[in-house]
Scaffold this motif. Sequence first.
Motif, mmCIF file in Angstrom:
data_model
loop_
_atom_site.group_PDB
_atom_site.id
_atom_site.type_symbol
_atom_site.label_atom_id
_atom_site.label_comp_id
_atom_site.label_asym_id
_atom_site.label_seq_id
_atom_site.Cartn_x
_atom_site.Cartn_y
_atom_site.Cartn_z
ATOM 1 N N MET A 62 0.905 -0.879 0.468
ATOM 2 C CA MET A 62 0.155 -0.044 -0.150
ATOM 3 C C MET A 62 1.100 1.055 0.277
ATOM 4 S SD MET A 62 -2.941 1.384 2.494
ATOM 5 C CE MET A 62 -3.758 -0.429 2.494
ATOM 6 N N THR A 63 0.681 1.631 -0.734
ATOM 7 C CA THR A 63 1.291 3.628 -0.739
ATOM 8 C C THR A 63 0.515 4.656 -0.156
ATOM 9 O OG1 THR A 63 0.835 4.012 -3.213
ATOM 10 C CG2 THR A 63 2.341 2.758 -3.562
ATOM 11 N N PHE A 64 1.029 5.228 0.247
ATOM 12 C CA PHE A 64 0.435 6.601 0.525
ATOM 13 C C PHE A 64 1.074 7.924 0.370
ATOM 14 C CE2 PHE A 64 0.071 3.295 3.836
ATOM 15 C CZ PHE A 64 -0.891 3.254 3.671
ATOM 16 N N ALA A 65 0.803 8.646 -1.071
ATOM 17 C CA ALA A 65 1.200 9.385 -2.082
ATOM 18 C C ALA A 65 1.091 10.570 -0.629
ATOM 19 C CB ALA A 65 0.378 10.007 -2.839
ATOM 20 N N ASP A 66 -0.006 10.923 -0.004
ATOM 21 C CA ASP A 66 0.532 12.196 1.297
ATOM 22 C C ASP A 66 -0.671 11.644 2.333
ATOM 23 O OD1 ASP A 66 -0.446 14.741 2.176
ATOM 24 O OD2 ASP A 66 -1.178 15.462 0.244
ATOM 25 N N PRO A 67 0.459 11.336 3.407
ATOM 26 C CA PRO A 67 0.037 11.147 4.890
ATOM 27 C C PRO A 67 -0.792 12.319 5.459
ATOM 28 C CG PRO A 67 2.630 10.249 4.307
ATOM 29 C CD PRO A 67 1.932 11.408 2.620
ATOM 30 N N ALA A 68 -0.186 13.603 5.244
ATOM 31 C CA ALA A 68 -0.814 14.597 6.397
ATOM 32 C C ALA A 68 -2.039 14.641 5.434
ATOM 33 C CB ALA A 68 0.046 16.039 5.318
ATOM 34 N N ALA A 69 -2.607 14.586 4.267
ATOM 35 C CA ALA A 69 -3.578 14.581 3.890
ATOM 36 C C ALA A 69 -4.945 13.331 4.162
ATOM 37 C CB ALA A 69 -3.467 14.375 2.068
ATOM 38 N N LEU A 70 -4.366 12.288 4.374
ATOM 39 C CA LEU A 70 -4.857 11.433 5.410
ATOM 40 C C LEU A 70 -4.774 11.952 6.721
ATOM 41 C CD1 LEU A 70 -5.701 8.663 5.064
ATOM 42 C CD2 LEU A 70 -3.694 7.766 5.621
ATOM 43 N N LEU A 71 -4.030 12.132 6.936
ATOM 44 C CA LEU A 71 -4.627 12.607 8.876
ATOM 45 C C LEU A 71 -5.484 13.468 8.957
ATOM 46 C CD1 LEU A 71 -0.971 12.165 10.582
ATOM 47 C CD2 LEU A 71 -2.440 9.659 10.352
ATOM 48 N N ARG A 72 -4.979 14.205 7.878
ATOM 49 C CA ARG A 72 -6.522 15.308 7.963
ATOM 50 C C ARG A 72 -8.165 14.678 7.852
ATOM 51 N NH1 ARG A 72 -6.976 20.932 8.194
ATOM 52 N NH2 ARG A 72 -9.142 21.625 8.069
ATOM 53 N N GLN A 73 -8.255 14.123 7.135
ATOM 54 C CA GLN A 73 -9.141 13.039 6.601
ATOM 55 C C GLN A 73 -10.056 12.418 7.716
ATOM 56 O OE1 GLN A 73 -9.373 10.835 3.004
ATOM 57 N NE2 GLN A 73 -10.809 10.143 2.954
ATOM 58 N N LEU A 74 -8.881 11.898 8.381
ATOM 59 C CA LEU A 74 -9.210 11.219 9.905
ATOM 60 C C LEU A 74 -10.221 12.082 11.068
ATOM 61 C CD1 LEU A 74 -6.530 8.542 10.354
ATOM 62 C CD2 LEU A 74 -9.039 8.358 9.064
ATOM 63 N N PHE A 75 -9.085 13.571 11.011
ATOM 64 C CA PHE A 75 -9.465 14.631 11.570
ATOM 65 C C PHE A 75 -11.102 14.976 11.665
ATOM 66 C CE2 PHE A 75 -9.418 19.060 12.970
ATOM 67 C CZ PHE A 75 -9.356 18.826 14.249
ATOM 68 N N ASP A 76 -11.206 15.277 10.262
ATOM 69 C CA ASP A 76 -12.792 15.931 9.621
ATOM 70 C C ASP A 76 -13.208 15.276 9.788
ATOM 71 O OD1 ASP A 76 -11.154 18.546 8.721
ATOM 72 O OD2 ASP A 76 -10.620 17.945 6.769
ATOM 73 N N ALA A 77 -13.232 13.718 9.897
ATOM 74 C CA ALA A 77 -14.352 13.244 9.622
ATOM 75 C C ALA A 77 -15.197 12.684 11.685
ATOM 76 C CB ALA A 77 -13.999 11.337 9.021
ATOM 77 N N ALA A 78 -14.130 12.928 11.835
ATOM 78 C CA ALA A 78 -14.312 12.910 13.799
ATOM 79 C C ALA A 78 -14.679 14.335 14.696
ATOM 80 C CB ALA A 78 -12.302 12.610 14.652
ATOM 81 N N VAL A 79 -14.198 15.378 13.492
ATOM 82 C CA VAL A 79 -14.986 16.424 13.808
ATOM 83 C C VAL A 79 -16.630 16.213 13.519
ATOM 84 C CG1 VAL A 79 -15.258 19.518 13.320
ATOM 85 C CG2 VAL A 79 -13.529 17.819 14.635
ATOM 86 N N ALA A 80 -16.619 15.741 11.748
ATOM 87 C CA ALA A 80 -18.683 16.070 11.522
ATOM 88 C C ALA A 80 -19.388 15.310 12.117
ATOM 89 C CB ALA A 80 -17.600 15.062 9.781
ATOM 90 N N SER A 81 -18.659 13.926 12.275
ATOM 91 C CA SER A 81 -19.197 13.225 13.681
ATOM 92 C C SER A 81 -19.681 13.377 15.085
ATOM 93 C CB SER A 81 -18.785 11.395 14.281
ATOM 94 O OG SER A 81 -17.587 11.739 14.708
ATOM 95 N N ALA A 82 -19.161 14.745 15.160
ATOM 96 C CA ALA A 82 -20.328 15.207 16.544
ATOM 97 C C ALA A 82 -20.726 16.060 16.497
ATOM 98 C CB ALA A 82 -19.150 15.447 17.292
ATOM 99 N N GLN A 83 -20.783 16.769 15.336
ATOM 100 C CA GLN A 83 -21.185 18.030 14.276
ATOM 101 C C GLN A 83 -22.862 18.094 15.032
ATOM 102 O OE1 GLN A 83 -20.599 20.673 13.283
ATOM 103 N NE2 GLN A 83 -18.835 20.207 13.590
ATOM 104 N N PRO A 84 -23.255 19.215 15.805
ATOM 105 C CA PRO A 84 -25.130 19.214 16.184
ATOM 106 C C PRO A 84 -26.182 19.131 15.320
ATOM 107 C CG PRO A 84 -22.863 20.796 17.573
ATOM 108 C CD PRO A 84 -22.300 20.139 16.629
ATOM 109 N N ALA A 85 -25.850 18.992 14.142
ATOM 110 C CA ALA A 85 -26.820 19.338 13.270
ATOM 111 C C ALA A 85 -27.317 18.338 13.048
ATOM 112 C CB ALA A 85 -26.486 19.487 12.081
ATOM 113 N N LEU A 86 -26.363 16.994 13.019
ATOM 114 C CA LEU A 86 -26.457 15.768 12.992
ATOM 115 C C LEU A 86 -26.723 14.716 14.746
ATOM 116 C CD1 LEU A 86 -25.624 12.643 11.653
ATOM 117 C CD2 LEU A 86 -23.407 13.251 12.445
ATOM 118 N N CYS A 87 -26.422 15.218 15.606
ATOM 119 C CA CYS A 87 -26.279 14.933 16.474
ATOM 120 C C CYS A 87 -27.871 15.074 17.513
ATOM 121 C CB CYS A 87 -25.134 14.878 17.370
ATOM 122 S SG CYS A 87 -23.730 14.041 17.081
ATOM 123 N N VAL A 88 -28.547 16.234 17.301
ATOM 124 C CA VAL A 88 -29.304 16.887 18.108
ATOM 125 C C VAL A 88 -30.368 16.388 17.956
ATOM 126 C CG1 VAL A 88 -30.138 19.027 18.776
ATOM 127 C CG2 VAL A 88 -28.204 19.061 19.452
#
Length: 425
Positions: A1-27
């Motif tokens: 498996m190759t990782f062309a942009d590890p920083a972008a991948l890590l940011r994608q994971l962070f964004d997914a975590a934040v998106a999962s806890a958005q009040p528009a989704l959770c409330v």
Amino acid sequence: MTFADPAALLRQLFDAAVASAQPALCVPPHLPDPARVRGRLIVIGAGKASAAMAQAVEKHWPGPLAGLVVTRHGYGAPCERIEIVEAAHPVPDAAGLAAAQRLLALPETLAITADDLVLCLISGGGSALLPLPAGALTLEDKQAINRALLASGATISEMNTVRRHLSAIKGGRLAAACHPARMLTLLLSDVPGDDPVDIASGPTVADPSTCADALEIVARHRIALPVAARRLLESGAGESVKPGDPRLAANEVRMIAAPQMALEAAARVAEAGGLPAHILGDAIEGEAREVGRVLAGLARQVAGRGQPFAAPCVLLSGGETTVTVRGPGRGGRNVECLLGFGVALGEHPRVHALMADTDGVDGREEIAGALWTPGTIARAAAAGLKPRAHLDDNDGHGFFQALDQSLVTGPTRTNVNDFRAILVI
């Protein structure tokens, strides 16, 4: 498996975590049934996510609304029927004091009855945003206490135990003021263990801790207290609302988002891309630099020996570390943890990491966290930066900003604690 942009991948994971806890989704799934609300729905709340939570209520509630919530400066959201007040965090200000006074007086102002339902929207940050001093304490006293707590190395649970016993609104007091109305509290957890009493210091939940517990914490961490605060604790006059208090009997509490949910969301994104994800824990605590050092050892073991997990993989964790401030630098617990991680890891060609706060603010600055790459140490040397010296000065922000490796998100309007992702390839 190759990782062309590890920083972008890590940011994608962070964004997914934040998106999962958005009040528009959770409330919306947790709003009460309008047919079962005999009187009015009155909305109150505090925290970094409270304005976005209020906005979600407005969009999905068909009937009339009234209320007030207080959030951090820059974290407001447009609402038409619920008033939004912005105040300072992490050190409280006069705007937060005035908002807390109004919130505590709201039941009397609106003549709340047993037919009404009070919907309380609570998220992390509410402790500093509701700085209503008890007894003879002043706002200046509260500011000094908050600064001392933040620099002491105390855990968030310990800090909030002290805060509850020096407050006129925390530790169940806000719920008691709303009696005899029914209350539904919706919580976004930003604390290890997800204990409701520690989220925003529990303004609507009973508190089993005592003034004696608060004094023990103050003594153990050598926290300087104003004279009025010490007298309040020593006299027992700062006792909070205890379990079994009849004024809280009609209070329902629901956890609608928590760190574990965010970590699981990030793990799903990683695994959907073929990358195994391992959640180490959602409640990891300890001195930030020491947690970073332990995580560096784990990353080395994965990279060098394939234990306890085979590479490539991503290691996810959450929780809330602490920082004992000894230096004059600019930092927060996430960049302190990451810098401790990097110093312990050294130059390693297969390890990348991202550590950031899901609320978008690490420490006192509008910086969520930072990234570590295999080239960080070489780039630092070329720039004349010494990672160990910056760590000794608690200067994580200064170090990563100089290398353009800070993570700046702007207000996320949610808060499910710290997010750490280590990619081993």
